[in-house]
Design a protein around this motif. Structure first.
Motif, short mmCIF file in Angstrom:
data_model
loop_
_atom_site.label_atom_id
_atom_site.label_comp_id
_atom_site.label_asym_id
_atom_site.label_seq_id
_atom_site.Cartn_x
_atom_site.Cartn_y
_atom_site.Cartn_z
N HIS A 1 89.30 33.83 25.93
CA HIS A 1 89.28 34.62 27.16
C HIS A 1 90.55 34.40 27.97
N VAL A 2 91.04 33.16 28.01
CA VAL A 2 92.28 32.86 28.74
C VAL A 2 93.45 33.59 28.11
N LEU A 3 93.53 33.58 26.76
CA LEU A 3 94.62 34.27 26.07
C LEU A 3 94.52 35.78 26.29
N LEU A 4 93.29 36.31 26.28
CA LEU A 4 93.11 37.74 26.51
C LEU A 4 93.63 38.13 27.90
N GLU A 5 93.33 37.31 28.90
CA GLU A 5 93.79 37.62 30.26
C GLU A 5 95.31 37.64 30.32
N ARG A 6 95.97 36.72 29.61
CA ARG A 6 97.44 36.71 29.60
C ARG A 6 98.00 37.94 28.90
N PHE A 7 97.41 38.30 27.77
CA PHE A 7 97.81 39.51 27.08
C PHE A 7 97.61 40.73 27.98
N ASP A 8 96.45 40.77 28.63
CA ASP A 8 96.09 41.94 29.43
C ASP A 8 97.06 42.15 30.58
N ARG A 9 97.52 41.07 31.19
CA ARG A 9 98.49 41.20 32.30
C ARG A 9 99.79 41.84 31.80
N ILE A 10 100.24 41.43 30.60
CA ILE A 10 101.46 42.03 30.05
C ILE A 10 101.23 43.49 29.72
N PHE A 11 100.10 43.79 29.08
CA PHE A 11 99.79 45.18 28.74
C PHE A 11 99.76 46.05 30.00
N GLU A 12 99.08 45.55 31.04
CA GLU A 12 98.96 46.32 32.28
C GLU A 12 100.34 46.62 32.86
N SER A 13 101.23 45.63 32.86
CA SER A 13 102.56 45.81 33.41
C SER A 13 103.34 46.85 32.62
N ILE A 14 103.30 46.75 31.29
CA ILE A 14 104.05 47.68 30.44
C ILE A 14 103.49 49.09 30.57
N ILE A 15 102.16 49.22 30.60
CA ILE A 15 101.53 50.54 30.71
C ILE A 15 101.87 51.19 32.05
N GLU A 16 101.84 50.40 33.13
CA GLU A 16 102.15 50.94 34.44
C GLU A 16 103.60 51.42 34.50
N ARG A 17 104.50 50.67 33.92
CA ARG A 17 105.90 51.07 33.93
C ARG A 17 106.11 52.34 33.11
N ARG A 18 105.41 52.45 32.00
CA ARG A 18 105.55 53.66 31.20
C ARG A 18 105.00 54.87 31.96
N ARG A 19 103.89 54.70 32.65
CA ARG A 19 103.32 55.79 33.45
C ARG A 19 104.33 56.25 34.51
N ARG A 20 104.97 55.29 35.18
CA ARG A 20 105.94 55.65 36.22
C ARG A 20 107.12 56.42 35.63
N LYS A 21 107.58 55.98 34.45
CA LYS A 21 108.70 56.67 33.81
C LYS A 21 108.33 58.10 33.45
N LEU A 22 107.11 58.29 32.99
CA LEU A 22 106.67 59.63 32.64
C LEU A 22 106.55 60.51 33.88
N GLU A 23 106.03 59.92 34.97
CA GLU A 23 105.90 60.67 36.22
C GLU A 23 107.27 61.05 36.78
N GLU A 24 108.22 60.10 36.72
CA GLU A 24 109.56 60.37 37.22
C GLU A 24 110.26 61.44 36.40
#
Length: 510
Positions: A241-264
């Motif tokens: 669960h601890v490893l999943l949370e660390r992975f998830d934070r990275i995924f969330e950051s990368i996904i959010e940045r990609r969404r912003r790039k697409l919107e821009e």
């Protein structure tokens, strides 16, 4: 009157006994369980398991036959070790055996299970996810679209090795690093454009993947005694669960940045294509119209590809170099082929791969001797079935020992000898899973979804290593090929070798 009642009761009892006897002896007898070691009460064969499970199972098959069973705690394991029985499980009864017995740790790291490809049960969600991966992302056109991202990382690997020319290199660690960069660039390389940032993210992923594979390979009481899983006696689920949370934070950051790039960009692509963009588009559209595709599916598929595609591929490249260093004549022939196709004044490109048939034979032979998953991913029948005249109960864990089948002297001449030429006149031995004497990627509907990408990447990386460098072991070091069983097949001791540049111009290492 009393004697009549006694007589009537006796006749009734006799009739009932005869009816029961007739039913028992007139109906077909159920097929027995496969033979196997007796084991101990409660724990079964758990105390007798050996670390190298693939070779331990091969020895048990020699004692008990090509299909045997053993009790592992509360679980029944069935092991298949022949082409004909593998065909029964993976082809003839494919639909029944297409489910998984999901380990507790795997259920955690895949966002609760049922959201990705490897461990998802056979059903509409799994079919939709598989279709999205194989037909869109991992098809030839999808792989061609992200070639520039793969090439960028392979050339970075060559530059890094050139900088350490003449010094010992841990080939396994280098291949793991390079493959991690290739996978992550393919997934979201258009999001992290800065090389230093990609390196930082890649380093964190390497550490996480190493911890995840270690936990997945650790024997877990929760898997052998499912009734105790809620207590997590070894703390493995908690750590996961601890490893999943660390992975998830990275995924969330990368996904959010990609969404912003697409919107821009007004929804238009910015920079190189990658798989993340396709998945975000599918998530926005809500799936295929029949089955929803959610953000959890996006992250679970990213996890599948990062964890499942890194060590399997990097270990295969390491085995390839190790086997060829043991066979200088094989390495010499492969380099001659590369010099003829690419030339010493050129750079290996992925387009050269189809023109390297001998190197293709070498990779096939490596995967015969060292399949990445020696027992494949275990199958789990959705109903009780009969295989080879034996009962395989619903819910049992079924292992197919592809490692033992591909070393069977009844099938292969000199099976322990590394001889790529054995595949030269045998077109039937490919990676399709249709021949059950050679199926390193599995077979049937649960065959590895990433075969096309794995084949391209292994060939491309191996060709680049051989074309750019000569390789030799450090003085006094003996080459060895001892295996270590785990989630994936590893070398027991990492390959350490010294690269020496063999191309004339330094420009070819840029």
């Amino acid at each position: 009157m009393d004697s009549f009642l006694v007589y009537a009761a006796a006749c009734l009892l006799a009739a009932l006994w005869y009816a029961a006897w007739f039913r028992r002896h007139s109906r077909p007898r159920s097929a027995p369980l496969p033979p196997g070691p007796t084991g101990l009460p409660l724990v079964g064969s758990l105390p007798f398991l050996e670390p190298d499970l693939h070779s331990y199972f091969a020895r048990l098959a020699r004692a008990h036959g090509p299909i045997f069973s053993l009790r592992l705690g509360a679980k029944l394991a069935v092991v298949v070790t022949s082409p004909s029985l593998a065909r029964e499980v993976l082809k003839d009864q494919d639909a029944a055996f297409a489910n998984r017995d999901v380990p507790a740790a795997a259920r955690v790291i895949t966002y609760g299970g049922g959201t990705e490809i490897v461990w998802n049960p056979n059903g509409p969600v799994w079919r939709m996810l598989r279709r999205a991966c194989v037909r869109e992302m991992l098809c030839p056109a999808g792989l061609d679209a992200v070639y520039d991202l793969r090439r960028r990382e392979v050339r970075a690997m060559v530059r890094s090795l050139r900088a350490r020319a003449g010094s010992p290199v841990d080939v396994g660690a280098e291949m793991f690093l390079s493959m991690m960069n290739v996978i992550t660039s393919t997934l979201w390389g258009g999001t992290l454009e800065d090389g230093e940032e990609r390196s930082v993210v890649g380093k964190e992923f390497r550490l996480l993947v190493a911890e995840i594979t270690e936990l997945l390979g650790r024997p877990n009481v929760s898997d052998f005694f499912p009734g105790l899983a809620r207590f997590d006696l070894q703390g493995i689920q908690k750590q996961m669960h601890v490893l999943l949370e660390r992975f998830d934070r990275i995924f969330e950051s990368i996904i959010e940045r990609r969404r912003r790039k697409l919107e821009e960009g007004g929804g238009k692509k910015q920079g190189g294509d990658d798989f993340l963009e396709f998945m975000l588009r599918l998530e926005t559209e809500g799936g295929d119209g029949k089955t929803p595709f959610t953000m959890t599916n996006v992250k679970a598929l990213l996890m599948d590809m990062v964890v499942g595609g890194t060590e399997t591929t990097s270990n295969t490249v390491e085995w390839t170099l190790a086997e060829m260093m043991q066979k200088p004549d094989v390495m010499k022939r492969a380099k001659e082929e590369l010099d003829h196709v690419v030339g010493k004044d050129g750079i290996v490109e992925e387009s050269h791969v189809p023109k390297l048939p001998y190197l293709g034979l070498v990779i096939k032979e490596v995967l015969r001797l060292h399949p990445a998953l020696p027992l494949l991913v275990p199958h789990c029948p959705s109903s009780t079935r009969v295989v080879g005249a034996y009962t395989v109960p619903e819910g049992s864990r079924v292992f197919v020992n592809v490692w033992a089948i591909q070393r069977d002297p009844a099938i292969w001449k000199d099976p322990l000898e590394f001889r790529p030429e054995r595949f030269a006149d045998a077109d039937r031995w490919d990676f399709s899973g249709n021949d059950f004497s050679y199926f390193p990627f599995g077979s049937g509907r649960r065959i590895c979804a990433g075969i096309a990408m794995a084949e391209r990447t292994v060939m491309y990386m191996a060709a680049s290593l051989l074309h750019s460098f000569d390789w030799e072991p450090p003085k006094g070091m003996t080459l060895e090929l001892e295996e270590k069983f785990g989630i994936v097949m590893k070398k027991a001791r990492p390959l350490v070798a010294i690269p020496t540049p063999r191309l004339a111009s330094a420009d070819h290492y840029c």
